[in-house]
Design an enzyme around this catalytic site. Sequence first.
Site, PDB file in Angstrom:
ATOM      1  CB  CYS A   1      -0.997  -0.006   1.151  1.00 29.36           C
ATOM      2  SG  CYS A   1      -0.255   0.005   2.811  1.00 29.36           S
TER       3      CYS A   1
ATOM      4  CG  HIS B   1      -4.607  -0.061   3.486  1.00 28.20           C
ATOM      5  ND1 HIS B   1      -3.808  -0.791   2.620  1.00 28.20           N
ATOM      6  CD2 HIS B   1      -5.581   0.483   2.725  1.00 28.20           C
ATOM      7  CE1 HIS B   1      -4.301  -0.692   1.394  1.00 28.20           C
ATOM      8  NE2 HIS B   1      -5.370   0.082   1.423  1.00 28.20           N
TER       9      HIS B   1
ATOM     10  CG  ASP C   1      -6.666   0.682  -1.930  1.00 29.98           C
ATOM     11  OD1 ASP C   1      -7.425   0.584  -2.916  1.00 29.98           O
ATOM     12  OD2 ASP C   1      -6.858   0.042  -0.874  1.00 29.98           O
TER      13      ASP C   1
END
Length: 167
Positions: A72, A124, A136
Amino acid sequence: MSHSHRNIKSALKPILLIVALFSFAVTAFSFAQEANADSTDEPHYSTVYKEAKKHLGTSYVYGAVGPTHFDCSGFTKYVYKKSIGKSLPRTAQAQYNGTKKVSKKNIQKGDLVYFGSSKSSISHVGMYIGNGRMIDSQNRGVVTEQVYAPWWHVVGFSHPTDLSYDD
């Protein structure tokens, strides 16, 4: 005062006026150029977004920083560096800690959205692309998805850099 001195003085008035007007015009023009340069020097959101979109479908690998695999924060770091030369910290937590915080109501396209159990336990990060959506890198690879999904817990937002927008 002699007659010739008065003639020189009256002859100088229009010349001085022209010089003054010219100086004013040059100053105004250079000021306008500077103001214009400021707005065009700002990196554009579309540049960042196009780079991010190029990687849709790229597979997720923990610790990967691209361009063939991403995690991420590797994805957000890569996209910002590759598109506009902006360096971001390596991890999601470090990206949150090292960038300017914004509130949910002030989020702009290109800002980063963070997820986890708290602001000090971020796991994240994704890039906000407008209309409640983000791009993402997660276990399905690089995708666009809703920010507010049942599997994500939003803990904060940040503004990594100023961007200009078309709309």
